[in-house]
Design an enzyme around this catalytic site. Sequence first.
Site, PDB file in Angstrom:
ATOM      1  N   THR A   1       0.789  -1.217   0.138  1.00  0.00           N
ATOM      2  CA  THR A   1      -0.119   0.024  -0.040  1.00  0.00           C
ATOM      3  C   THR A   1       0.759   1.251  -0.049  1.00  0.00           C
ATOM      4  O   THR A   1       1.663   1.490   1.044  1.00  0.00           O
ATOM      5  CB  THR A   1      -0.973   0.148   1.289  1.00  0.00           C
ATOM      6  OG1 THR A   1      -1.571  -1.139   1.235  1.00  0.00           O
ATOM      7  CG2 THR A   1      -1.674   1.397   1.314  1.00  0.00           C
TER       8      THR A   1
ATOM      9  N   GLY B   1      -0.332  -1.929   6.431  1.00  0.00           N
ATOM     10  CA  GLY B   1      -0.232  -3.073   7.052  1.00  0.00           C
ATOM     11  C   GLY B   1      -1.431  -4.118   7.127  1.00  0.00           C
ATOM     12  O   GLY B   1      -2.424  -3.791   6.080  1.00  0.00           O
TER      13      GLY B   1
ATOM     14  N   ARG C   1     -13.005  -9.378  -0.171  1.00  0.00           N
ATOM     15  CA  ARG C   1     -12.260  -8.750   0.922  1.00  0.00           C
ATOM     16  C   ARG C   1     -11.947  -7.202   0.705  1.00  0.00           C
ATOM     17  O   ARG C   1     -11.430  -7.091  -0.506  1.00  0.00           O
ATOM     18  CB  ARG C   1     -11.072  -9.564   1.175  1.00  0.00           C
ATOM     19  CG  ARG C   1     -10.516  -9.237   2.562  1.00  0.00           C
ATOM     20  CD  ARG C   1      -9.380  -8.195   2.156  1.00  0.00           C
ATOM     21  NE  ARG C   1      -8.708  -7.796   3.342  1.00  0.00           N
ATOM     22  CZ  ARG C   1      -7.357  -6.966   3.193  1.00  0.00           C
ATOM     23  NH1 ARG C   1      -7.238  -6.187   2.151  1.00  0.00           N
ATOM     24  NH2 ARG C   1      -6.977  -6.627   4.447  1.00  0.00           N
ATOM     25  N   VAL C   2     -12.341  -6.487   1.602  1.00  0.00           N
ATOM     26  CA  VAL C   2     -12.134  -4.924   1.499  1.00  0.00           C
ATOM     27  C   VAL C   2     -10.988  -4.801   2.677  1.00  0.00           C
ATOM     28  O   VAL C   2     -11.514  -5.208   3.951  1.00  0.00           O
ATOM     29  CB  VAL C   2     -13.238  -4.158   1.270  1.00  0.00           C
ATOM     30  CG1 VAL C   2     -12.903  -2.673   1.586  1.00  0.00           C
ATOM     31  CG2 VAL C   2     -13.768  -4.311   0.114  1.00  0.00           C
ATOM     32  N   GLY C   3      -9.991  -4.088   2.684  1.00  0.00           N
ATOM     33  CA  GLY C   3      -8.861  -3.709   3.811  1.00  0.00           C
ATOM     34  C   GLY C   3      -9.531  -2.273   4.323  1.00  0.00           C
ATOM     35  O   GLY C   3     -10.399  -1.795   4.258  1.00  0.00           O
ATOM     36  N   ASP C   4      -8.612  -1.960   4.908  1.00  0.00           N
ATOM     37  CA  ASP C   4      -8.613  -0.579   5.468  1.00  0.00           C
ATOM     38  C   ASP C   4      -8.382   0.458   4.809  1.00  0.00           C
ATOM     39  O   ASP C   4      -9.066   1.727   4.846  1.00  0.00           O
ATOM     40  CB  ASP C   4      -7.628  -0.445   6.915  1.00  0.00           C
ATOM     41  CG  ASP C   4      -6.197  -0.530   6.281  1.00  0.00           C
ATOM     42  OD1 ASP C   4      -5.971  -1.332   5.336  1.00  0.00           O
ATOM     43  OD2 ASP C   4      -5.369   0.306   6.802  1.00  0.00           O
TER      44      ASP C   4
HETATM   45  C1  SD4 Z   1      -4.861  -3.891   3.297  1.00  0.00           C
HETATM   46  N1  SD4 Z   1      -3.622  -2.118   4.544  1.00  0.00           N
HETATM   47  O1  SD4 Z   1      -5.579  -4.135   2.232  1.00  0.00           O
HETATM   48  C2  SD4 Z   1      -3.711  -2.703   3.295  1.00  0.00           C
HETATM   49  C3  SD4 Z   1      -2.853  -3.702   2.835  1.00  0.00           C
HETATM   50  C4  SD4 Z   1      -1.398  -3.217   3.235  1.00  0.00           C
HETATM   51  O2  SD4 Z   1       0.902  -3.688   4.008  1.00  0.00           O
HETATM   52  O3  SD4 Z   1      -0.912  -2.056   3.504  1.00  0.00           O
HETATM   53  N2  SD4 Z   1      -0.398  -4.134   3.593  1.00  0.00           N
HETATM   54  O4  SD4 Z   1      -5.052  -4.362   4.536  1.00  0.00           O
END
Ligand code: SD4
Length: 355
Positions: free
Chosen positions: A216, A268, A244-247
């Site tokens: 990211t 992360g 799936r959706v992240g932050d």
């Molecule tokens: C997520 N935060 O989709 C993002 C991925 C990421 O280091 O930043 N990974 O969870």
Amino acid sequence: MSMDRRKFLNLSSLGISSFTITGFIPKTVQDITGSSNVISNTVVNPVVVSTWDAGLAANLAAWKIIGIGGRALDAVENGVKVTEDEINCCVGLSGNPDRDGHVTLDASIMDHEFNCGSVAFLERIKHPISVARRVMEKTPHVMLVGEGAQQFALSEGFTLEPDTLSKDAKSSYENWLKKSEYKPVINIERKKATSQLDPSSMAPHKLINGDWNHDTIGMIALDSFGNLSGSCTTSGAGFKMRGRVGDSPVIGAGLYVDNEIGAVVATGQGEDVIRVAGASAVVEQMRQGKSPAEACKFVVERIRRIKKEKAKDIQVCFIALNKKGEAGAYALHKGFNYAVHNKEGNKLFESSSLD
Ligand code: SD4
């Protein structure tokens, strides 16, 4: 669009910032983005901060805008587009796919007036960050997902790209299929130890899997009017479940900007950022008087408390920028880099961490 926002957009297009510092009267120019911007005597020293080694190249593009008096919002959009264009594991269409073999993208953007927009589970569109900005500026909504987000992008003139994988993503996916096990890797972003790298060595073609790999890209910036903005864009966790959706597209989790206090972006394990409303929580700590790094640390510690033993298997990092232009970062584990560009240059720093 509300009357207030329409009024603001009209004023912006005339090059009149809604935030002016007493006695400061801006004049307009066309900047390199082609949009009308304000340029004049610098009243605040601009600064741009972004995640990972890739942030160096992204910062250069952002600096071309805020370094000459442009708006933080334009800088954070154009900065992260550089990373979306690169061949890498984790941002843009060259990223790793979900477990069904499709690349799905998440992105968000936020300005100094709490305007925000995001897209999630978006497929086959090259610049999700720009679609997020259009959601912010052209719809009454904050977030569009999946097919609807794609339809909106097409209606805005974005091109539908082929549903194919980059060479690296294809081979990673084929590898992954052998075990079909979802197991995020800590710091996949950083395969080499780096510190204080020369930005000229960070040309996009060197940002490839196994070399200058990264995850990211998140970017926060303060412009010369004292206005903050932020952006975040990712292909999310590789080999995730479909849907799936992240932050990253969740305002308050992956990104938050409060122009009175500061701007924060996360990278992360998204699930663990969402459960503590991460970026917003860091902003609230800065509001209580903590420095950017202390505020990030406070929320990273909260995540470690919640995750207990499992904290050793995940990585979470925050970067923060306060109203004074002070930047800081904190990570759960070693290995997180962030890049800062101010008038003194563009430099990479290794974040402090709990271990
Ligand atoms: C997520 N935060 O989709 C993002 C991925 C990421 O280091 O930043 N990974 O969870």
